[in-house]
Motif scaffolding. Structure first.
Motif, PDB file in Angstrom:
ATOM      1  N   GLN A 119       0.793  -1.231   0.000  1.00 26.59           N
ATOM      2  CA  GLN A 119       0.000   0.000   0.000  1.00 26.59           C
ATOM      3  C   GLN A 119       0.825   1.280   0.000  1.00 26.59           C
ATOM      4  N   GLY A 120       2.101   1.188   0.272  1.00 30.24           N
ATOM      5  CA  GLY A 120       2.923   2.388   0.375  1.00 30.24           C
ATOM      6  C   GLY A 120       3.164   2.770   1.819  1.00 30.24           C
ATOM      7  N   LYS A 121       3.833   3.888   2.017  1.00 29.18           N
ATOM      8  CA  LYS A 121       4.252   4.362   3.340  1.00 29.18           C
ATOM      9  C   LYS A 121       3.072   4.507   4.294  1.00 29.18           C
ATOM     10  N   LEU A 122       3.277   4.080   5.531  1.00 28.28           N
ATOM     11  CA  LEU A 122       2.255   4.182   6.569  1.00 28.28           C
ATOM     12  C   LEU A 122       2.650   5.251   7.582  1.00 28.28           C
ATOM     13  N   THR A 123       1.685   6.039   8.002  1.00 32.87           N
ATOM     14  CA  THR A 123       1.925   7.041   9.050  1.00 32.87           C
ATOM     15  C   THR A 123       1.727   6.374  10.411  1.00 32.87           C
ATOM     16  N   GLU A 124       2.099   7.056  11.478  1.00 28.71           N
ATOM     17  CA  GLU A 124       1.886   6.520  12.829  1.00 28.71           C
ATOM     18  C   GLU A 124       0.398   6.344  13.109  1.00 28.71           C
ATOM     19  N   LEU A 125      -0.413   7.251  12.600  1.00 26.87           N
ATOM     20  CA  LEU A 125      -1.863   7.124  12.755  1.00 26.87           C
ATOM     21  C   LEU A 125      -2.364   5.865  12.046  1.00 26.87           C
ATOM     22  N   ASP A 126      -1.851   5.624  10.828  1.00 26.67           N
ATOM     23  CA  ASP A 126      -2.200   4.407  10.092  1.00 26.67           C
ATOM     24  C   ASP A 126      -1.804   3.169  10.888  1.00 26.67           C
ATOM     25  N   LYS A 127      -0.607   3.188  11.457  1.00 21.91           N
ATOM     26  CA  LYS A 127      -0.106   2.038  12.210  1.00 21.91           C
ATOM     27  C   LYS A 127      -0.962   1.755  13.427  1.00 21.91           C
ATOM     28  N   ASN A 128      -1.385   2.787  14.128  1.00 16.64           N
ATOM     29  CA  ASN A 128      -2.258   2.592  15.289  1.00 16.64           C
ATOM     30  C   ASN A 128      -3.597   1.998  14.867  1.00 16.64           C
ATOM     31  N   ARG A 129      -4.149   2.520  13.783  1.00 16.86           N
ATOM     32  CA  ARG A 129      -5.425   2.007  13.259  1.00 16.86           C
ATOM     33  C   ARG A 129      -5.269   0.548  12.834  1.00 16.86           C
ATOM     34  N   ILE A 130      -4.172   0.248  12.154  1.00 19.62           N
ATOM     35  CA  ILE A 130      -3.922  -1.119  11.683  1.00 19.62           C
ATOM     36  C   ILE A 130      -3.747  -2.069  12.872  1.00 19.62           C
ATOM     37  N   ARG A 131      -3.018  -1.627  13.889  1.00 20.12           N
ATOM     38  CA  ARG A 131      -2.808  -2.466  15.079  1.00 20.12           C
ATOM     39  C   ARG A 131      -4.159  -2.819  15.711  1.00 20.12           C
ATOM     40  N   ASN A 132      -5.021  -1.827  15.885  1.00 23.57           N
ATOM     41  CA  ASN A 132      -6.344  -2.088  16.462  1.00 23.57           C
ATOM     42  C   ASN A 132      -7.189  -2.982  15.566  1.00 23.57           C
ATOM     43  N   ASN A 133      -7.158  -2.708  14.259  1.00 19.62           N
ATOM     44  CA  ASN A 133      -7.942  -3.516  13.324  1.00 19.62           C
ATOM     45  C   ASN A 133      -7.430  -4.951  13.265  1.00 19.62           C
ATOM     46  N   PHE A 134      -6.112  -5.126  13.391  1.00 20.59           N
ATOM     47  CA  PHE A 134      -5.549  -6.471  13.350  1.00 20.59           C
ATOM     48  C   PHE A 134      -6.016  -7.275  14.572  1.00 20.59           C
ATOM     49  N   CYS A 135      -6.054  -6.650  15.720  1.00 18.37           N
ATOM     50  CA  CYS A 135      -6.551  -7.335  16.918  1.00 18.37           C
ATOM     51  C   CYS A 135      -8.031  -7.679  16.757  1.00 18.37           C
ATOM     52  N   ASP A 136      -8.826  -6.773  16.198  1.00 19.34           N
ATOM     53  CA  ASP A 136     -10.233  -7.073  15.903  1.00 19.34           C
ATOM     54  C   ASP A 136     -10.332  -8.241  14.933  1.00 19.34           C
ATOM     55  N   PHE A 137      -9.477  -8.225  13.929  1.00 20.46           N
ATOM     56  CA  PHE A 137      -9.458  -9.293  12.934  1.00 20.46           C
ATOM     57  C   PHE A 137      -9.146 -10.640  13.591  1.00 20.46           C
ATOM     58  N   LEU A 138      -8.183 -10.668  14.498  1.00 20.20           N
ATOM     59  CA  LEU A 138      -7.819 -11.916  15.165  1.00 20.20           C
ATOM     60  C   LEU A 138      -8.971 -12.473  15.977  1.00 20.20           C
ATOM     61  N   LEU A 139      -9.801 -11.605  16.519  1.00 17.96           N
ATOM     62  CA  LEU A 139     -10.947 -12.053  17.303  1.00 17.96           C
ATOM     63  C   LEU A 139     -12.132 -12.463  16.444  1.00 17.96           C
ATOM     64  N   GLN A 140     -12.355 -11.722  15.339  1.00 17.02           N
ATOM     65  CA  GLN A 140     -13.591 -11.896  14.588  1.00 17.02           C
ATOM     66  C   GLN A 140     -13.402 -12.311  13.137  1.00 17.02           C
ATOM     67  N   ASP A 141     -12.161 -12.393  12.671  1.00  9.86           N
ATOM     68  CA  ASP A 141     -11.863 -12.688  11.266  1.00  9.86           C
ATOM     69  C   ASP A 141     -12.448 -11.616  10.346  1.00  9.86           C
ATOM     70  N   SER A 142     -12.626 -10.428  10.900  1.00  9.29           N
ATOM     71  CA  SER A 142     -13.138  -9.284  10.161  1.00  9.29           C
ATOM     72  C   SER A 142     -12.730  -8.039  10.925  1.00  9.29           C
ATOM     73  N   VAL A 143     -12.654  -6.903  10.229  1.00 12.64           N
ATOM     74  CA  VAL A 143     -12.283  -5.666  10.918  1.00 12.64           C
ATOM     75  C   VAL A 143     -13.419  -4.658  10.918  1.00 12.64           C
ATOM     76  N   GLY A 144     -14.623  -5.121  10.670  1.00 14.76           N
ATOM     77  CA  GLY A 144     -15.773  -4.223  10.736  1.00 14.76           C
ATOM     78  C   GLY A 144     -15.864  -3.299   9.546  1.00 14.76           C
ATOM     79  N   ARG A 145     -15.987  -2.011   9.839  1.00 16.12           N
ATOM     80  CA  ARG A 145     -16.199  -1.016   8.784  1.00 16.12           C
ATOM     81  C   ARG A 145     -15.008  -0.890   7.842  1.00 16.12           C
ATOM     82  N   ASP A 146     -13.801  -1.066   8.336  1.00 16.41           N
ATOM     83  CA  ASP A 146     -12.601  -0.911   7.516  1.00 16.41           C
ATOM     84  C   ASP A 146     -12.180  -2.267   6.962  1.00 16.41           C
TER      85      ASP A 146
END
Length: 181
Positions: A95-122
């Protein structure tokens, strides 16, 4: 047992030689967004065998607790950072360069993904997360770290939202069903 680890961490990090169950409950609820009742914390403190006098608990082995917390926390942090760095590198290649904000969002979404196999809205990241897991599945060390992150996320979310906080104790049988993945 899990809550005891959190309590030890709170005691050590805040250098609490003397504290009440309410103090610990407030720290846990504030710092970890738990919704625990004081009665649950009291039960844990009782099991942890602190010296109690007039409603105040005393910790005489802060250094011992600290060495346990520090080593565990440091080891877990290194493993988690390594896994997330790999994930960020994987996503930056696609996807290209990630900002710190992107990384925080990705970290949270990845944990959601691990629990639900989906990241919801994103949901745009779901496919990338599947690909990332497939890219590390032959590395037993990486999969062990991934499973530890998944287990930690599950325990954390369970403590945050479990009705045990409202009832004080669990009085019914609990069945935990795990998928093969």
């Amino acid at each position: 047992d899990v809550l005891e680890k959190f309590i030890n961490e709170i005691i050590y990090r805040n250098k609490l030689y003397s504290f009440t169950a309410k103090n610990i409950t407030d720290f846990l609820n504030k710092e970890y967004s738990f919704k625990l009742n004081e009665s649950i914390v009291k039960t844990c403190l009782k099991r942890m065998k602190f010296v109690k006098k007039n409603g105040t608990y005393n910790c005489n082995d802060l250094a011992k607790r600290g060495s346990q917390v520090d080593s565990f926390f440091e080891e877990s942090t290194k493993k988690n950072e390594k896994l997330f760095k790999q994930l960020f590198d994987f996503l930056e290649n696609r996807q290209g360069k990630l900002t710190e904000l992107d990384k925080n969002r990705i970290r949270n979404n990845f944990c959601d993904f691990l629990l639900q196999d989906s990241v919801g809205r994103d949901d745009s990241l779901t496919q990338f997360f599947h690909e990332f897991i497939l890219s590390i599945e032959d590395d037993s060390n990486e999969m062990e770290i991934l499973n530890a992150v998944k287990e930690g996320t599950l325990l954390y979310e369970g403590l945050r939202y479990c009705s045990i906080s409202e009832r004080g104790s669990w009085r019914t049988n609990i069945d935990i069903i795990l998928d093969t993945e």
